[in-house]
Motif scaffolding. Structure first.
Motif, PDB file in Angstrom:
ATOM      1  N   HIS A 185       0.946  -0.875   0.356  1.00 36.07           N
ATOM      2  CA  HIS A 185       0.114  -0.043  -0.012  1.00 36.07           C
ATOM      3  C   HIS A 185       0.943   1.087  -0.128  1.00 36.07           C
ATOM      4  CE1 HIS A 185      -3.997  -2.443   1.275  1.00 36.07           C
ATOM      5  NE2 HIS A 185      -2.752  -2.843   1.645  1.00 36.07           N
ATOM      6  N   ILE A 187       0.811   4.871   0.764  1.00 32.79           N
ATOM      7  CA  ILE A 187      -0.057   6.647   1.664  1.00 32.79           C
ATOM      8  C   ILE A 187       0.642   7.330   1.272  1.00 32.79           C
ATOM      9  CG2 ILE A 187      -0.582   7.486   4.548  1.00 32.79           C
ATOM     10  CD1 ILE A 187      -1.377   5.100   3.328  1.00 32.79           C
ATOM     11  N   TYR A 196      -5.120  12.527   2.075  1.00 29.23           N
ATOM     12  CA  TYR A 196      -3.970  11.499   2.503  1.00 29.23           C
ATOM     13  C   TYR A 196      -5.294  10.360   1.724  1.00 29.23           C
ATOM     14  CZ  TYR A 196      -1.246  14.195   4.567  1.00 29.23           C
ATOM     15  OH  TYR A 196       0.200  15.261   5.261  1.00 29.23           O
ATOM     16  N   ARG A 197      -4.712   9.147   1.254  1.00 35.56           N
ATOM     17  CA  ARG A 197      -5.370   8.572   0.873  1.00 35.56           C
ATOM     18  C   ARG A 197      -4.818   6.909   0.814  1.00 35.56           C
ATOM     19  NH1 ARG A 197      -9.529  10.788   1.588  1.00 35.56           N
ATOM     20  NH2 ARG A 197     -10.897  11.623  -0.120  1.00 35.56           N
ATOM     21  N   ASP A 198      -4.922   5.955   1.117  1.00 31.68           N
ATOM     22  CA  ASP A 198      -4.578   4.477   0.553  1.00 31.68           C
ATOM     23  C   ASP A 198      -4.610   3.833  -0.697  1.00 31.68           C
ATOM     24  OD1 ASP A 198      -3.232   2.554   0.703  1.00 31.68           O
ATOM     25  OD2 ASP A 198      -4.330   1.561   3.183  1.00 31.68           O
ATOM     26  N   ARG A 200      -3.123   0.839  -3.103  1.00 29.34           N
ATOM     27  CA  ARG A 200      -3.472  -0.309  -3.125  1.00 29.34           C
ATOM     28  C   ARG A 200      -2.421  -0.244  -4.748  1.00 29.34           C
ATOM     29  NH1 ARG A 200      -7.025  -5.342  -2.857  1.00 29.34           N
ATOM     30  NH2 ARG A 200      -5.692  -6.149  -4.861  1.00 29.34           N
ATOM     31  N   TYR A 225       0.824   9.022  10.574  1.00 29.33           N
ATOM     32  CA  TYR A 225      -0.211   8.962   9.869  1.00 29.33           C
ATOM     33  C   TYR A 225      -1.137   8.122  10.526  1.00 29.33           C
ATOM     34  CZ  TYR A 225      -3.577   7.680   6.280  1.00 29.33           C
ATOM     35  OH  TYR A 225      -4.497   7.604   5.844  1.00 29.33           O
ATOM     36  N   LEU A 226      -0.192   6.594  10.536  1.00 32.75           N
ATOM     37  CA  LEU A 226      -1.318   5.775  11.228  1.00 32.75           C
ATOM     38  C   LEU A 226      -1.655   5.333  12.572  1.00 32.75           C
ATOM     39  CD1 LEU A 226       1.726   2.934   9.203  1.00 32.75           C
ATOM     40  CD2 LEU A 226      -0.672   3.413   8.646  1.00 32.75           C
ATOM     41  N   GLN A 229      -5.256   7.469  12.258  1.00 36.95           N
ATOM     42  CA  GLN A 229      -6.060   7.182  11.502  1.00 36.95           C
ATOM     43  C   GLN A 229      -6.761   6.194  12.349  1.00 36.95           C
ATOM     44  OE1 GLN A 229      -7.106   8.622   8.822  1.00 36.95           O
ATOM     45  NE2 GLN A 229      -4.544   8.792   8.991  1.00 36.95           N
ATOM     46  N   ARG A 235      -9.764   3.318   7.142  1.00 34.06           N
ATOM     47  CA  ARG A 235      -8.439   2.853   7.335  1.00 34.06           C
ATOM     48  C   ARG A 235      -7.434   2.147   7.936  1.00 34.06           C
ATOM     49  NH1 ARG A 235      -7.300   8.859   5.682  1.00 34.06           N
ATOM     50  NH2 ARG A 235      -9.355   9.490   4.688  1.00 34.06           N
ATOM     51  N   PRO A 236      -6.513   1.840   7.553  1.00 29.51           N
ATOM     52  CA  PRO A 236      -5.837   0.993   8.532  1.00 29.51           C
ATOM     53  C   PRO A 236      -5.593   1.851   9.811  1.00 29.51           C
ATOM     54  CG  PRO A 236      -4.611   1.325   6.753  1.00 29.51           C
ATOM     55  CD  PRO A 236      -5.645   2.627   6.495  1.00 29.51           C
ATOM     56  N   GLY A 277      -7.010  -3.537   8.532  1.00 29.47           N
ATOM     57  CA  GLY A 277      -8.196  -2.199   8.254  1.00 29.47           C
ATOM     58  C   GLY A 277      -9.571  -2.762   8.773  1.00 29.47           C
TER      59      GLY A 277
END
Length: 317
Positions: A185, A187, A196-198, A200, A225-226, A229, A235-236, A277
């Motif tokens: 992934h 980020i 912000y977007r995830d 793949r 960031y993680l 979220q 989000r993860p 997720g």
């Protein structure tokens, strides 16, 4: 480790980074800072051009290189295992680059190590089901993404969104990559969505790096960031839990299916970090451990567990 081997290892460590702190060397070899200063001075007196920045660390003067590094059989076997893992868990670009690196490593091995690897290679396998890759998704952009991360370059993507079943163009500022759920992934800050977007990486149809440079300081690190979220169910989630040693031995394989990314063994417990997720999915797995598991980090998981326990209590009443 005798002093000669330690001095050689310190020299290799100094060449592995632009600047190495004395505390890093001390931690690696389990010695005092005073011993580090003495060893570095010995290397300087032997003619190695080591510079020092007050309050920062040591560095090797530009242009100095060690002769080709020799590997032990154990180190060569570890590298071979890493190559097998890369064949299964990286994309096509990562597989190619690691294979190229292994060819260079094999070139500097002694004859006995080369023979050892040849005899060992056929006896190591990584078995992992690989879903069929559709032709419109090349799955070869991980290396390009890493280059953009290192140079803070804006990326231009042609990306397929599974949610909308549409392909669109994006310009993004990458902040990190992670592996979860058998997929890599990315980020990144999406300039189109202004958030912000995830992404793949195996759903990217086309990718190119632009010449536009963005400021890294404007974005959080991947770990920051993680953590941010954690309360967003879409989000993860970064989860930290502690298992008793009694239970931990029974989940030696299961933990990898639930997104294990780190593990620390302490005297009374084992602390594990997961990236997932699906909080509910993780919570249902966690229920079976009862009070043998303690949630260290993740308010979302705590809340999910409370709700599920209340539902079970009401059901059996």
């Amino acid at each position: 480790m005798n002093r000669i081997d330690r001095l050689t290892a310190i020299l290799i460590q100094l060449q592995s980074k632009k600047v190495v702190k004395a505390a890093e060397i001390a931690e690696r070899f389990g010695m005092s800072l005073r011993t580090v200063y003495r060893d570095v001075k010995a290397l300087q007196e032997a003619g190695v051009p080591i510079g020092a920045e007050a309050g920062t660390g040591y560095y090797i003067v530009e242009g100095y290189h060690l002769p080709p590094v020799m590997f032990s059989q154990e180190e060569a076997a570890a590298l071979l295992t890493g190559e097998k893992l890369m064949e299964q868990f990286s994309d096509h670009s990562g597989q190619k680059q690691f294979s190229n690196a292994m060819h260079k490593i094999r070139a500097v091995l002694r004859g006995s190590e080369k023979d050892f690897l040849e005899s060992l290679e056929e006896n190591i396998a990584i078995l992992k089901p690989i879903p069929p890759q559709q032709e419109e998704f090349p799955n070869r952009f991980l290396t390009d993404v890493q280059q953009a991360l290192g140079g803070q370059k804006v990326l231009r993507l042609e990306y397929f969104s599974h949610h909308s079943a549409e392909t669109n163009q994006r310009e993004v500022e990458p902040i990190g990559v992670f592996y979860s759920g058998n997929r890599w992934h990315l980020i990144a800050y999406c300039r189109l969505r202004k958030d912000y977007r995830d992404f793949r990486i195996d759903r990217i149809k086309k990718l190119s790096a632009t010449t536009t440079v963005f400021k890294k300081s404007q974005h959080p690190s991947l770990q920051e960031y993680l953590k941010q979220q954690d309360k967003n169910p879409e989000r993860p989630h970064l989860i930290k839990v502690r298992f008793s040693h009694h239970i931990a031995r029974y989940i030696s394989e299961q933990k990898y299916y639930y997104g294990l990314i780190a593990e620390t063994r302490e005297q009374d417990y084992i602390e594990m970090s997961f990236l997932t997720g699906h909080i509910e999915y993780f919570a249902r797995w966690s229920l079976m451990f009862g009070n043998e598991m303690l949630i260290v980090e993740s308010d979302a998981l705590r809340q999910q567990m409370k709700e599920m326990i209340a539902q079970l209590h009401a059901h059996y009443l």
